[in-house]
Design an enzyme around this catalytic site. Structure first.
Site, PDB file in Angstrom:
ATOM      1  N   ASN A  54       3.238  48.955  25.807  1.00 55.79           N
ATOM      2  CA  ASN A  54       4.065  49.968  26.463  1.00 55.79           C
ATOM      3  C   ASN A  54       5.496  49.490  26.707  1.00 55.79           C
ATOM      4  O   ASN A  54       6.247  50.134  27.429  1.00 55.79           O
ATOM      5  CB  ASN A  54       3.435  50.398  27.789  1.00 55.79           C
ATOM      6  CG  ASN A  54       2.230  51.292  27.579  1.00 55.79           C
ATOM      7  OD1 ASN A  54       2.100  51.932  26.538  1.00 55.79           O
ATOM      8  ND2 ASN A  54       1.332  51.329  28.553  1.00 55.79           N
ATOM      9  N   LYS A  94       1.937  46.766  29.988  1.00 57.78           N
ATOM     10  CA  LYS A  94       1.342  45.872  28.992  1.00 57.78           C
ATOM     11  C   LYS A  94       2.290  45.826  27.799  1.00 57.78           C
ATOM     12  O   LYS A  94       3.184  46.673  27.659  1.00 57.78           O
ATOM     13  CB  LYS A  94      -0.040  46.362  28.571  1.00 57.78           C
ATOM     14  CG  LYS A  94      -0.049  47.765  27.948  1.00 57.78           C
ATOM     15  CD  LYS A  94      -1.465  48.206  27.627  1.00 57.78           C
ATOM     16  CE  LYS A  94      -1.481  49.622  27.033  1.00 57.78           C
ATOM     17  NZ  LYS A  94      -2.866  50.081  26.743  1.00 57.78           N
ATOM     18  N   LEU A 105       3.633  58.259  13.853  1.00 59.40           N
ATOM     19  CA  LEU A 105       4.096  56.938  14.261  1.00 59.40           C
ATOM     20  C   LEU A 105       3.026  56.132  14.971  1.00 59.40           C
ATOM     21  O   LEU A 105       3.035  54.907  14.929  1.00 59.40           O
ATOM     22  CB  LEU A 105       5.318  57.065  15.180  1.00 59.40           C
ATOM     23  CG  LEU A 105       6.547  57.774  14.596  1.00 59.40           C
ATOM     24  CD1 LEU A 105       7.644  57.853  15.644  1.00 59.40           C
ATOM     25  CD2 LEU A 105       7.039  57.040  13.361  1.00 59.40           C
ATOM     26  N   GLY A 147      -3.145  56.810  20.075  1.00 61.30           N
ATOM     27  CA  GLY A 147      -3.873  56.031  21.057  1.00 61.30           C
ATOM     28  C   GLY A 147      -4.819  56.902  21.845  1.00 61.30           C
ATOM     29  O   GLY A 147      -5.124  58.029  21.466  1.00 61.30           O
ATOM     30  N   ASP A 197       0.158  50.984  34.052  1.00 57.86           N
ATOM     31  CA  ASP A 197      -0.376  50.481  32.785  1.00 57.86           C
ATOM     32  C   ASP A 197       0.675  49.640  32.058  1.00 57.86           C
ATOM     33  O   ASP A 197       0.914  49.813  30.863  1.00 57.86           O
ATOM     34  CB  ASP A 197      -0.837  51.633  31.890  1.00 57.86           C
ATOM     35  CG  ASP A 197      -1.762  51.166  30.765  1.00 57.86           C
ATOM     36  OD1 ASP A 197      -2.407  50.115  30.933  1.00 57.86           O
ATOM     37  OD2 ASP A 197      -1.835  51.859  29.728  1.00 57.86           O
ATOM     38  N   GLU A 199      13.395  59.719  22.953  1.00 55.35           N
ATOM     39  CA  GLU A 199      14.221  58.982  22.008  1.00 55.35           C
ATOM     40  C   GLU A 199      13.364  58.151  21.059  1.00 55.35           C
ATOM     41  O   GLU A 199      12.292  57.657  21.408  1.00 55.35           O
ATOM     42  CB  GLU A 199      15.202  58.075  22.745  1.00 55.35           C
ATOM     43  CG  GLU A 199      14.574  56.957  23.549  1.00 55.35           C
ATOM     44  CD  GLU A 199      15.607  56.078  24.221  1.00 55.35           C
ATOM     45  OE1 GLU A 199      16.567  55.661  23.543  1.00 55.35           O
ATOM     46  OE2 GLU A 199      15.458  55.808  25.431  1.00 55.35           O
TER      47      GLU A 199
END
Length: 541
Positions: A137, A134, A21, A24, A132, A90
């Site tokens: 996220n 952004k 999926l 990073g 973090d 999830e």
């Protein structure tokens, strides 16, 4: 990154593994499905000890599992073996905010801010900092419920703040104290949220630079540009979150959410969140501000047929589209190799593709309903609101929800002939049969006494592009100019413009505001040069 599916499958035998999926800087994300429960999940694979310490990675699942809230991603399981750490969470099929943000309305941007602040409030109460925040996220489930995810670099806050010897984050959204390797606290996350909201509302982040070091200097020393094109009260909330000193930012994420809710409701009217398409699960006091029921129009139309749902974007941890969105590491003792360059998004090609689409006119759902004939209608400059005048009432609508009016203004017992928005959308003017013009805030508050001066019915009204001058035309065959640069003390500008012999039924400014055209029932159109400032014209009176 380790991608050996057989080894991963052995660690989570209860799940069937699917496609990749996302990938990073911190790990790999695979699709999965529970064999017994038939529940779709996302499995995040992390390196254990990539910073020389296994505890942060082992603690991520425990932290996430303890943060039980609808706006925080749910964690179902966690497995650690040798150099692998797996977190089962999830599945979020709605994709990331980064994918949606170009098409997000201002109201939807505020809804994103409220949901994110609510999630941070829960995390901060447990002593957890995200560090973090952004768009990459922030994710959505299939029903458009927003979820904050990737607490992988969060750490337990000791006492009131955490002092980090090495700081991780994404330069575009990092607070000054992160670059200075100082004490971090809840205000650090609020700064990142402020940057994200600034970007959502304006289309650009407050700071742009060719490399992380220049970007760091801007965050630490530069004053962010004013947030233009946004209501003052809303802009003030966002700019306060961008204060250099953490003590000058809102006291908590909950306090920020309250400020944002009040400003958004003042700007967009009661019930504004209902038309954003984003599901919210807010605290009671915030929900009371945001979800006050909107006024219902006199005649309720048939239900609007919903448009087909667009194809869902790629689920879960979407790869950053720009190198500047990759996390960055700062160390107090040495530089770290491999710092990514900051690249600006390429928007021109996407805009060109949009312009090449064919244009088709078709009805948009059901009509906006009045009980009397409609004499005038006007869009706000952003195209999100519509004002319409009928009998003695002006109605304000969201174009996304014809069933309910955002607000209504009663203009005394007099027929409303014309309505117009100011260029910034903050002011509305109505022209009436009683020979006056009224100025309104979008909340329905009359800003001043009626502007009187016409000897007959006022047929038309229009704002100049700069929003400081208003023109009106009436059955007295006159055009009048009004100085509306001050909401509290508007007034006439010079003598009426005479020349027509019939009622002036239409007035319009050129795009630069230097020329005014007036159309009359005497079969003529006249042009008027408007080339002096409001102050100069007032001095000449």
């Amino acid at each position: 990154m380790i991608e050996e599916k057989e080894r991963i499958a052995a660690l989570v035998p209860g799940y069937e593994l699917g496609a990749r999926l996302g990938r990073g800087a911190f790990g790999l994300v695979l699709a999965g499905r529970h064999r017994e429960l038939h529940r779709d999940v996302a499995i995040k694979i992390l390196f254990v000890g990539q910073e020389g310490d296994t505890e942060p990675n082992k603690g991520e699942a425990r932290l996430l599992a303890s943060l039980d809230h609808p706006h925080i991603v749910r964690v179902y399981d966690a497995v650690t073996a040798e150099d692998l750490h797996l977190i089962v969470m999830e599945m979020l099929a709605g994709g990331t905010l980064a994918r949606r943000q170009q098409d997000l309305t201002a109201e939807a941007s505020c809804a994103v801010g409220l949901a994110t602040a609510t999630a941070l409030s829960v995390a901060h109460a447990r002593g957890v900092l995200h560090r973090d925040i952004k768009p990459a996220n922030i994710l959505f489930d299939a029903d458009n419920l927003l979820k904050v995810t990737d607490f992988g670099i969060a750490k337990m806050a000791e006492g009131t703040a955490t002092t980090a010897s090495g700081v991780m984050g994404t330069p575009r959204y990092m607070a000054p104290e992160q670059f200075l390797v100082g004490q971090l606290g809840p205000a650090t996350d609020l700064y990142a949220l402020g940057v994200m909201l600034y970007e959502l509302l304006s289309g650009e982040p407050p700071f742009l630079a060719p490399n992380p070091f220049a970007l760091a200097q801007q965050h630490v020393t530069a004053v962010p540009p004013p947030l233009t094109g946004v209501d003052e009260s809303l802009a003030a909330v966002v700019m306060r979150a961008l204060a250099k000193d953490p003590a000058d930012r809102p006291a908590s994420a909950h306090a920020f959410a309250l400020e944002l809710a009040r400003a958004a409701t003042e700007t967009y009217g009661p019930g504004w969140a209902g038309g954003t398409g984003i599901r919210l699960r807010l605290d009671d006091d915030i929900r009371a501000i945001v979800e006050r029921p909107a006024m219902v129009a006199p005649v309720v139309p048939a239900p609007v047929t919903s448009a087909p749902r667009a194809q869902a974007p790629t689920p879960n941890d979407e790869l950053p589209t720009q190198q500047s969105d990759l996390p960055w590491f700062v160390s107090t003792d040495r530089a770290v190799d491999g710092i990514p360059r900051v690249q600006l998004p390429g928007k021109a090609s996407a805009w060109s593709r949009r312009r090449q689409r064919a244009i088709h006119a078709r009805p948009m759902g059901t009509p906006f309903r009045h009980t009397h004939g409609v004499h005038s209608a006007a869009f706000s400059s952003d195209g999100r609101m519509l004002a319409s005048a009928s009998h003695d009432t002006v109605w304000l609508w969201s174009i996304f929800n014809p069933a309910s009016a955002l607000n209504s203004f009663t203009v005394r017992p007099s027929r409303v002939c014309s309505v117009a928005f100011s260029s910034d959308g903050r002011m509305l003017a109505s022209a009436s049969h009683d020979k006056t013009v009224l100025l309104w805030k979008r909340t329905g508050l009359a800003l001043s006494s009626p502007l009187a001066g016409h000897a007959g019915e006022v047929c038309s009204v229009v704002f100049a592009p700069d929003g400081r001058t208003l023109a009106s035309g009436g059955t007295d065959a006159k055009v009048r100019l009004w100085d509306v640069s001050s909401w509290n003390t508007p007034g006439p500008l010079g003598d009426p413009l005479a020349g027509h012999t019939g009622a002036v039924s239409s007035v319009v400014f050129a795009s630069d505001g230097g020329i005014l055209a007036s159309g009359s029932e005497d079969t003529t159109v006249r042009l008027w040069r408007v080339n002096r400032t409001s102050a100069e014209r007032r001095q000449e009176r």
